[in-house]
Design an enzyme around this catalytic site. Structure first.
Site, PDB file in Angstrom:
ATOM      1  N   SER A 117      -7.388   2.608  -3.941  1.00  0.00           N
ATOM      2  CA  SER A 117      -6.225   3.202  -3.282  1.00  0.00           C
ATOM      3  C   SER A 117      -5.125   3.532  -4.276  1.00  0.00           C
ATOM      4  O   SER A 117      -4.311   4.415  -4.010  1.00  0.00           O
ATOM      5  CB  SER A 117      -5.671   2.271  -2.206  1.00  0.00           C
ATOM      6  OG  SER A 117      -5.070   1.145  -2.777  1.00  0.00           O
TER       7      SER A 117
ATOM      8  N   ASP B 259       1.247   3.952  -3.169  1.00  0.00           N
ATOM      9  CA  ASP B 259       0.859   5.338  -2.922  1.00  0.00           C
ATOM     10  C   ASP B 259       1.988   6.297  -3.270  1.00  0.00           C
ATOM     11  O   ASP B 259       1.787   7.290  -3.987  1.00  0.00           O
ATOM     12  CB  ASP B 259       0.453   5.525  -1.455  1.00  0.00           C
ATOM     13  CG  ASP B 259      -0.865   4.848  -1.118  1.00  0.00           C
ATOM     14  OD1 ASP B 259      -1.552   4.406  -2.053  1.00  0.00           O
ATOM     15  OD2 ASP B 259      -1.190   4.747   0.087  1.00  0.00           O
TER      16      ASP B 259
ATOM     17  N   GLU C  11       0.827  -1.206   0.000  1.00  0.00           N
ATOM     18  CA  GLU C  11       0.000   0.000   0.000  1.00  0.00           C
ATOM     19  C   GLU C  11       0.857   1.249   0.000  1.00  0.00           C
ATOM     20  O   GLU C  11       0.647   2.158  -0.806  1.00  0.00           O
ATOM     21  CB  GLU C  11      -0.926  -0.001   1.216  1.00  0.00           C
ATOM     22  CG  GLU C  11      -1.797   1.239   1.333  1.00  0.00           C
ATOM     23  CD  GLU C  11      -2.780   1.370   0.187  1.00  0.00           C
ATOM     24  OE1 GLU C  11      -2.624   2.315  -0.610  1.00  0.00           O
ATOM     25  OE2 GLU C  11      -3.687   0.541   0.066  1.00  0.00           O
TER      26      GLU C  11
END
Length: 565
Positions: free
Chosen positions: A484, A288, A284
């Protein structure tokens, strides 16, 4: 820019208020429930009382003197969120009655929050009529200290908005999914996309085998723009759950997809014991930082590693918001790819956190949040009252953030099947959605009547590609999907717009939604295909205009820049 409020009271007023507070001192034991659950929220189990000596930091959010002023104006922040003078008199008298030392009390968020540092769980139980216990999440194993109910003296119910942490079982969850496997076909797949050439099929729309920065920069038309305000413009990326990025992976990623050898720098800010260990990266955090950097390069980045204190005694969102709102210099654009089902938050808690996001907007910050990956809801969708209701996600349902849904394919793009969307149970439809959302509801008709709040804030607001993104992880290429990954892409594009505004002597965009639903609408690519099934239904369908799958559509940077010029 910071605003300061000085409240001056006459001696007569002070004497009157002091006398009024004193006369109400005896009723501090007249407790009435402020919020409680009828049972422990789903997926949580009690582990009993926390160890003796456990302390927590209590946040007592006070109702503002001008309750709607911050939302109506989003300016003059400190004055607008300050509580009534009599509120402070009453609350301080109550705390003194319970032996809370004034040295342990500090004021934050423009004076609308009292932070009680290091309160013992025993004392907190007495203060707010709670029964704090340890709770473990049955799927993720996370342990937190919470109570299923708490009370306040009757005299304070009109003055205190909420106390945290109490009944909100906030357990942030990443909005990424296990990648789905696709055949690369005869089009070269990864090798071709590395050069910015989309892989295609013979179907009516073109499909993408792998998503990389060259493709995204071509699709959303940012290739020709070079940032100029690197000394002023900053993009922030928020991390929770002990997730860290890897600078080595970022270097490899940027060298391959942006031909940049100097893009390994991002400043790490550790908040509330967040920690940072780049040798143990998480997908994650990697996706990002890699895609935010790839879209906005060479704009400086800050990664906020946010913890939740010992034994899970703190709240992820409040800990980060408390820190960021106390800073003199805040990134103009912030990307957050975490969320939870709104049903796990009390209405008062959600309003408190949302008002802090509104304050960020008033300070000139554009906050982007992902909409979730469960369509309109995962599983049976039974809410806390035993009713079947669609399950929107928080903080995405806050009206003062910009929420990013997911798409896939191109010419045309279509909604990603997992793209989170729906309508808030806590927040009413904001003014900027008064024209866009009713059009969708008219088209929907009576379908799903009673399963969602038709007058609630609709999400998402905007969307971007969200499937089969290539990332570097521990030196190896792999794929990742989810809203995301869409969120830092949009954040990168907004950061470029802020770069142009700052470099031309203008203010940054700040809270985006009034502009997106107004003049910015003409610069978005409307998505009219796809649906987001969930809760045992086919979900909502994308239509012309706004819809609760892809919002207003996907960005076109060049057109957006034209709308601002």
């Amino acid at each position: 820019m910071r605003y300061h409020c000085i409240v001056v009271l006459s001696v007569i007023a002070i004497d009157f208020l002091a006398g009024f507070a004193k006369s109400l001192s005896p009723p501090w034991d007249d407790m009435h429930i402020k919020h409680s659950w009828s049972a422990v929220p789903m997926n949580w189990v009690s582990l009993g009382r926390p160890p003796s000596g456990t302390t927590i930091d209590l946040y007592i959010a006070l109702k503002p003197h001008r309750e709607n002023a911050l939302i109506n104006a989003l300016y003059e922040v400190a004055d607008l969120v300050a509580p009534r003078p009599e509120t402070l008199e009453l609350v301080n008298s109550w705390l003194e009655h319970h032996g809370i030392s004034s040295s342990s009390i500090s004021m934050t968020h423009g004076g609308n929050t009292l932070k009680l540092k290091g309160v013992s769980v025993t004392q907190a139980n007495t203060l707010i009529g709670a029964s704090y216990q340890l709770y473990r999440h049955v799927e993720r194993g996370e342990v937190i200290v919470r109570t299923v109910g708490y009370s306040l003296p009757t005299a304070l119910h009109l003055h205190v908005l909420t106390v945290a942490p109490t009944t909100s079982f906030v357990s942030s969850r990443t909005q990424w999914q296990t990648p789905r496997i696709r055949s690369s076909g005869k089009t070269g797949g990864l090798a071709k996309l590395a050069l910015g050439e989309p892989a295609t099929t013979l179907s009516s729309r073109k499909k993408v085998n792998y998503v990389t920065p060259p493709f995204l920069r071509w699709l959303y038309d940012t290739v020709a723009y070079t940032p100029n305000a690197m000394g002023e413009n900053v993009l922030g990326v928020v991390g929770f759950l002990g997730h860290y990025p890897s600078s080595a992976d970022l270097w490899a990623f940027m060298r391959k997809y942006r031909d940049a050898d100097d893009a390994t720098y991002y400043r790490v800010v550790e908040i509330n014991g967040g920690g940072y260990d780049p040798t143990r990266p998480h997908e994650e955090a990697n996706v990002d930082i890699q895609y935010a950097e790839a879209m906005a390069y060479p704009t400086p980045h800050i990664f906020y590693s946010t913890g939740r204190g010992p034994e899970g005694t703190d709240d992820w969102y409040i800990a980060w918001l408390e820190y960021i709102l106390d800073q003199q210099n805040i990134p103009q654009t912030i990307s957050i790819s975490y969320g939870l089902e709104e049903r796990y938050t009390s209405r008062e808690y959600a309003f408190y956190v949302c008002d802090m996001f509104a304050t960020l907007g008033a300070l000139g910050v554009s906050v982007l949040l992902s909409s979730g990956n469960d369509g309109i809801g995962k599983g049976t969708c039974v809410n806390n009252n035993g009713m079947v209701r669609f399950l929107p996600r928080f903080p995405a349902t806050c009206p003062y953030v910009t929420v990013v849904g997911g798409t896939t394919d191109y010419e045309p793009e279509v909604a990603a099947v997992f793209s989170g969307g729906g309508f808030s149970e806590h927040f009413e439809r904001p003014p900027y959605q008064r024209q866009a959302v009713p059009t969708f509801l008219e088209d929907l008709g009576s379908l799903y009547q009673g399963l969602y709040n038709a007058s609630g804030r609709g999400i998402p607001d905007i969307a971007a590609q969200s499937i089969d993104f290539v990332i570097f992880f521990n030196g190896q290429l792999r794929r990742q999907s989810g809203t995301s990954v869409a969120t830092p892409v949009v954040a990168g594009i907004i950061s470029l717009l802020n770069d142009w505004l700052i470099s031309t002597g203008q203010d940054p965009l700040g809270f985006l939604n009034p502009w997106l639903y107004g003049g910015g609408l003409a610069a978005l690519n409307d998505i009219t295909e796809g649906s987001n099934p969930g809760c045992g239904t086919d979900g909502f369908s994308a239509i012309a205009g706004w819809d609760p799958i892809t919002g207003l559509g996907t960005p076109n940077f060049r057109k957006m820049l034209g709308q601002l010029s």
